[in-house]
Write a protein that holds these residues in place. Sequence first.
Motif, PDB file in Angstrom:
ATOM      1  N   SER A 196       0.830  -1.272  -0.036  1.00  0.00           N
ATOM      2  CA  SER A 196       0.250  -0.273   0.243  1.00  0.00           C
ATOM      3  C   SER A 196       0.860   0.994   0.307  1.00  0.00           C
ATOM      4  CB  SER A 196      -1.255   0.114   1.072  1.00  0.00           C
ATOM      5  OG  SER A 196      -1.094  -0.963   1.058  1.00  0.00           O
ATOM      6  N   PRO A 249     -17.226   5.402 -10.325  1.00  0.00           N
ATOM      7  CA  PRO A 249     -17.262   6.959  -9.145  1.00  0.00           C
ATOM      8  C   PRO A 249     -16.108   6.506  -8.671  1.00  0.00           C
ATOM      9  CG  PRO A 249     -19.109   6.443  -9.355  1.00  0.00           C
ATOM     10  CD  PRO A 249     -18.746   5.126 -10.698  1.00  0.00           C
ATOM     11  N   ALA A 250     -15.417   7.061  -8.235  1.00  0.00           N
ATOM     12  CA  ALA A 250     -14.844   6.682  -6.807  1.00  0.00           C
ATOM     13  C   ALA A 250     -14.351   7.763  -5.932  1.00  0.00           C
ATOM     14  CB  ALA A 250     -12.920   6.251  -6.722  1.00  0.00           C
ATOM     15  N   GLN A 305      -8.141   7.266  -2.854  1.00  0.00           N
ATOM     16  CA  GLN A 305      -8.193   6.159  -2.956  1.00  0.00           C
ATOM     17  C   GLN A 305      -6.977   5.569  -2.768  1.00  0.00           C
ATOM     18  OE1 GLN A 305      -9.978   5.354  -6.860  1.00  0.00           O
ATOM     19  NE2 GLN A 305     -10.026   7.110  -7.353  1.00  0.00           N
ATOM     20  N   ALA A 343      -7.633   1.733  -0.577  1.00  0.00           N
ATOM     21  CA  ALA A 343      -7.664   0.441  -1.088  1.00  0.00           C
ATOM     22  C   ALA A 343      -6.329   0.476   0.985  1.00  0.00           C
ATOM     23  CB  ALA A 343      -6.927   0.288  -1.934  1.00  0.00           C
ATOM     24  N   ASP A 369      -9.024  -0.560   3.464  1.00  0.00           N
ATOM     25  CA  ASP A 369     -10.527  -1.875   2.624  1.00  0.00           C
ATOM     26  C   ASP A 369      -9.533  -2.549   2.977  1.00  0.00           C
ATOM     27  OD1 ASP A 369     -11.879   0.841   2.867  1.00  0.00           O
ATOM     28  OD2 ASP A 369     -12.314   0.744   0.639  1.00  0.00           O
ATOM     29  N   ARG A 378     -11.186  -3.386  -5.985  1.00  0.00           N
ATOM     30  CA  ARG A 378     -10.635  -2.618  -5.723  1.00  0.00           C
ATOM     31  C   ARG A 378      -9.188  -2.798  -4.777  1.00  0.00           C
ATOM     32  NH1 ARG A 378     -10.372   2.718  -8.589  1.00  0.00           N
ATOM     33  NH2 ARG A 378     -13.221   2.665  -8.803  1.00  0.00           N
ATOM     34  N   ALA A 379      -9.941  -3.649  -3.880  1.00  0.00           N
ATOM     35  CA  ALA A 379      -9.303  -3.374  -2.022  1.00  0.00           C
ATOM     36  C   ALA A 379      -9.111  -4.609  -2.410  1.00  0.00           C
ATOM     37  CB  ALA A 379     -10.024  -3.091  -1.350  1.00  0.00           C
TER      38      ALA A 379
END
Lengths: 253, 253
Positions: free
Chosen positions: A172, A222-223, A230, A234, A237, B159-160
């Motif tokens: 990440s 859409p994010a 974002q 990620a 999450d 995504r995650a």
Amino acid sequence: MVVYAGQGDPQRTMALLWRASTADPGRTTRGPKPALTVDAIVAAAIAVADESGLDGWSMRAVGERLGRTAMSLYTYVPTKRELIDLMYDQAHANLATPVAPSSGWRAEIECWAHDLLACYLRHPWLLQVSHARPVLGPHEQAVLESILRILDRTGLPARAIVSSLFSLVRGSAQSITETRSAATTTGTSDQEWWTLRGDLMRQLVPDFAERFPYSARLAKEPAPGNWEDQAGNAFTDGLAILLDGVESAASPT
Amino acid sequence: MVVYAGQGDPQRTMALLWRASTADPGRTTRGPKPALTVDAIVAAAIAVADESGLDGWSMRAVGERLGRTAMSLYTYVPTKRELIDLMYDQAHANLATPVAPSSGWRAEIECWAHDLLACYLRHPWLLQVSHARPVLGPHEQAVLESILRILDRTGLPARAIVSSLFSLVRGSAQSITETRSAATTTGTSDQEWWTLRGDLMRQLVPDFAERFPYSARLAKEPAPGNWEDQAGNAFTDGLAILLDGVESAASPT
DNA sequence: TGAAACTCCTTACGGCATAAGGTATTGTGT
DNA sequence: ACACAATACCTTATGCCGTAAGGAGTTTCA
């Protein structure tokens, strides 16, 4: 661009890393007083790397920051490789180790992971230091120790969990620093940058949507927030998913 | 001549990466026939990197393998940086994309992850390529596409999960190649190497067990197989944990 | 009062990416 | 047929890099 490990004498590296623990026995008092210390050199080296990345980093650059030549550093440190090992460990020094007293192991792990992430974001070059062989110094060892302490109370098998956590945090961090540097190196905002990239792709690969339908659909979704948010989401999450998995192992249904 | 500071020109990199899709329009047929192709150069460059790692890699080394000087490569490729981007994408080319037809998404994800891991182990230098900016080429895009296709049927937020999977695979690959190279560069078996390392630690840090009790206890725990197997197991187990987490999101209790 | 031990410096070497410019080779326009 | 444009590839050179070698100055001990 990439720092790769040659051999390097492990004994010498380890002795330097753990030097605080043992009094240097071979030290005679003859000759001029050293004007520098290993700690000062490591601090300067970290400062250079923080400012200009590992690309702009060199023994000469570190020496210059200290008002010395590159060669004078070799009095304190055997090679560049060892200096980077020292930097690597030192960068893990102030990790807060917050230990919210007993808020439950899940919250404690989250806290640990976010601290480690913050450390990587403070020193993005950490992610470029290649571990040809794993050299654990005291500070990195302390990071490992703290997550093991948290996990100990859960009775869960630590190895796989710790390894996964490190992977997740490092991955990440890499994503986040990538989006950051994409924005800064081109001098455009991330929004602009990605728009430009999209235009370029549409021009070069007009059949993108047919060749990669799922990717195209995801790109259209859409994010929330900007691109760095974002990447951060990620992480949060992903960590949640991983910890769900850990919990399902902790409390077998 | 305009030189973009530091990083490569994204337009040029992208054009090279996706060049198969578009006929080169500016190509005139005058002058000597090119003796090389970009593909041949990329293949040679990958071969050099596979054999000697990124530290032994250089434009000179690649040129030499092709019987040319380093400078002749610059006819085909703007800079070293772009060549590495091309190598990076090409290395993702033969990922099997096995698609066990409908064995369930969990098995499919596991298969995908193991294939990607194998790719990283085949080309360990992939993990050292610094992504200052994310450059997706067709082959890496295909890898992304295939995991997205698998996840699409589950209806889970992609995504995650995708990001976590990539982190886990890359991190595990790094661990495994680390233990491998630790063994090979020192010329000792991994067992011997770790014993030696342990002796060194006991000598330099006699109070290790008091300072790091949890780490000490973990180190004492017996573990099955050799160290590389252990790193591999950490991957399999970590993946299982992550997928448990995904499943618990898929089927809310 | 040497001599030893030490820090820091200058110089040098080979390797790196790559800029600059030369030369040979091939096609195009006349 | 021939000039010339366009190209591939080469040699050379510049300015980085890590670091080996060795010299000059400084401090302490015998």
